[in-house]
Design an enzyme around this catalytic site. Sequence first.
Site, PDB file in Angstrom:
ATOM      1  N   ASP A   1       0.789  -1.231   0.000  1.00 57.76           N
ATOM      2  CA  ASP A   1       0.000   0.000   0.000  1.00 57.76           C
ATOM      3  C   ASP A   1       0.826   1.288   0.000  1.00 57.76           C
ATOM      4  O   ASP A   1       0.265   2.387  -0.026  1.00 57.76           O
ATOM      5  CB  ASP A   1      -0.956   0.013   1.204  1.00 57.76           C
ATOM      6  CG  ASP A   1      -0.246  -0.250   2.541  1.00 57.76           C
ATOM      7  OD1 ASP A   1       0.934   0.140   2.679  1.00 57.76           O
ATOM      8  OD2 ASP A   1      -0.880  -0.844   3.438  1.00 57.76           O
TER       9      ASP A   1
ATOM     10  N   HIS B   1       6.509  -7.823  -0.975  1.00 55.36           N
ATOM     11  CA  HIS B   1       5.557  -8.237  -2.018  1.00 55.36           C
ATOM     12  C   HIS B   1       5.324  -7.163  -3.065  1.00 55.36           C
ATOM     13  O   HIS B   1       4.344  -7.205  -3.802  1.00 55.36           O
ATOM     14  CB  HIS B   1       4.233  -8.658  -1.378  1.00 55.36           C
ATOM     15  CG  HIS B   1       4.362  -9.829  -0.466  1.00 55.36           C
ATOM     16  ND1 HIS B   1       3.677  -9.940   0.726  1.00 55.36           N
ATOM     17  CD2 HIS B   1       5.142 -10.941  -0.555  1.00 55.36           C
ATOM     18  CE1 HIS B   1       4.009 -11.080   1.321  1.00 55.36           C
ATOM     19  NE2 HIS B   1       4.901 -11.695   0.570  1.00 55.36           N
TER      20      HIS B   1
ATOM     21  N   CYS C   1       8.516  -6.825 -21.579  1.00 52.45           N
ATOM     22  CA  CYS C   1       9.772  -6.065 -21.725  1.00 52.45           C
ATOM     23  C   CYS C   1      10.282  -5.486 -20.411  1.00 52.45           C
ATOM     24  O   CYS C   1      11.404  -4.963 -20.361  1.00 52.45           O
ATOM     25  CB  CYS C   1       9.608  -4.950 -22.758  1.00 52.45           C
ATOM     26  SG  CYS C   1       8.605  -3.538 -22.197  1.00 52.45           S
TER      27      CYS C   1
ATOM     28  N   SER D   1       0.867  -8.711  11.839  1.00 48.99           N
ATOM     29  CA  SER D   1       0.873  -9.848  10.904  1.00 48.99           C
ATOM     30  C   SER D   1       0.677 -11.154  11.652  1.00 48.99           C
ATOM     31  O   SER D   1       1.307 -11.385  12.687  1.00 48.99           O
ATOM     32  CB  SER D   1       2.190  -9.912  10.127  1.00 48.99           C
ATOM     33  OG  SER D   1       2.217 -11.059   9.285  1.00 48.99           O
TER      34      SER D   1
ATOM     35  N   ILE E   1      -3.197  -8.348  16.859  1.00 47.90           N
ATOM     36  CA  ILE E   1      -4.481  -8.735  17.451  1.00 47.90           C
ATOM     37  C   ILE E   1      -4.840 -10.120  16.925  1.00 47.90           C
ATOM     38  O   ILE E   1      -5.061 -10.296  15.731  1.00 47.90           O
ATOM     39  CB  ILE E   1      -5.590  -7.727  17.089  1.00 47.90           C
ATOM     40  CG1 ILE E   1      -5.202  -6.322  17.557  1.00 47.90           C
ATOM     41  CG2 ILE E   1      -6.914  -8.144  17.718  1.00 47.90           C
ATOM     42  CD1 ILE E   1      -6.135  -5.228  17.064  1.00 47.90           C
ATOM     43  N   GLY E   2      -4.866 -11.104  17.814  1.00 43.74           N
ATOM     44  CA  GLY E   2      -5.167 -12.469  17.403  1.00 43.74           C
ATOM     45  C   GLY E   2      -3.915 -13.315  17.301  1.00 43.74           C
ATOM     46  O   GLY E   2      -2.788 -12.804  17.341  1.00 43.74           O
TER      47      GLY E   2
END
Length: 291
Positions: free
Chosen positions: A125, A140, A151, A240, A266-267
């Site tokens: 982003d 990425h 090309c 992440s 978170i998680g």
Amino acid sequence: SVSRTSPNLAFVPACLPPDPVEVEELQRFVSNSKRLFVMTGAGISTESGIPDYRSEGVGLYARTDRRPIQHAEFVRSASTRQRYWARNFAGWPQFSSHQPNTAHLVLRDWEKLGKLHWLVTQNVDALHTKAGSQRMTELHGCTHRVFCLACGDQILRSELQEHFEALNPTWKAEALGVAPDGDVFLTDEQVRNFQVPDCRKCGGILKPDVTFFGDTVSQEKVNFVHQRLAESDSMLVAGSSMQVYSGYRFALAAREKKLPIAILNIGPTRLDHFASLKLNSRCGELLPLIV
């Protein structure tokens, strides 16, 4: 020098405020680090209003049956490219306008202070770039660049937007929600008449300079990141779950080198069982508390 901006919490999972004990633990971790290696994921950009894929309840996978585009399908199918670029064209004005949040600015400041040795982001982003980070690798790639598969010629995504507008002067579509990589949800009917330009130099296929699902990060880039990790003395993962191997491999390498690893997400993550420290807070809420 971190500016206070109001976070956009529409795509941020619910979590408790930072625990003072945990803040102290992360403070100690950062203070003990001399050459900190930071890896960020989609969870650092959710507070800028960009949804992620996997967050419980608010991620793309939880809210829709949409799945990200596959590299092989994009290369093979003209209709897939037409659908991708129509959605991307409709979503670009909103997606490209997103701004860094407090967490991006904190990491930029750590770099300026010499605390952060290298930053690797899995995001496409450009928010770390907008924040001013320089010692950085976009693992990425970045949606703000486009290149030709034949090309290799590169152009800015903003320039391609002008080509799209010239080819599709009367095309209009109402966007039905934004996806993590900047495209929007459109019907097949809306996509049908959208015109996609070829490379102006050779007539080849234009593709965003990002690693689609099913594609691989170049070995040269992987080796470069491993070198930066080898120079570091600790690793912080921010925002992440590390479910994608392209990023997870560097955490495995850090563990092998016996580097202390802290996670702010978170998680649950793939690293929880071997991390030195796991914090379940918003990046933009906790990172500014670290001096």
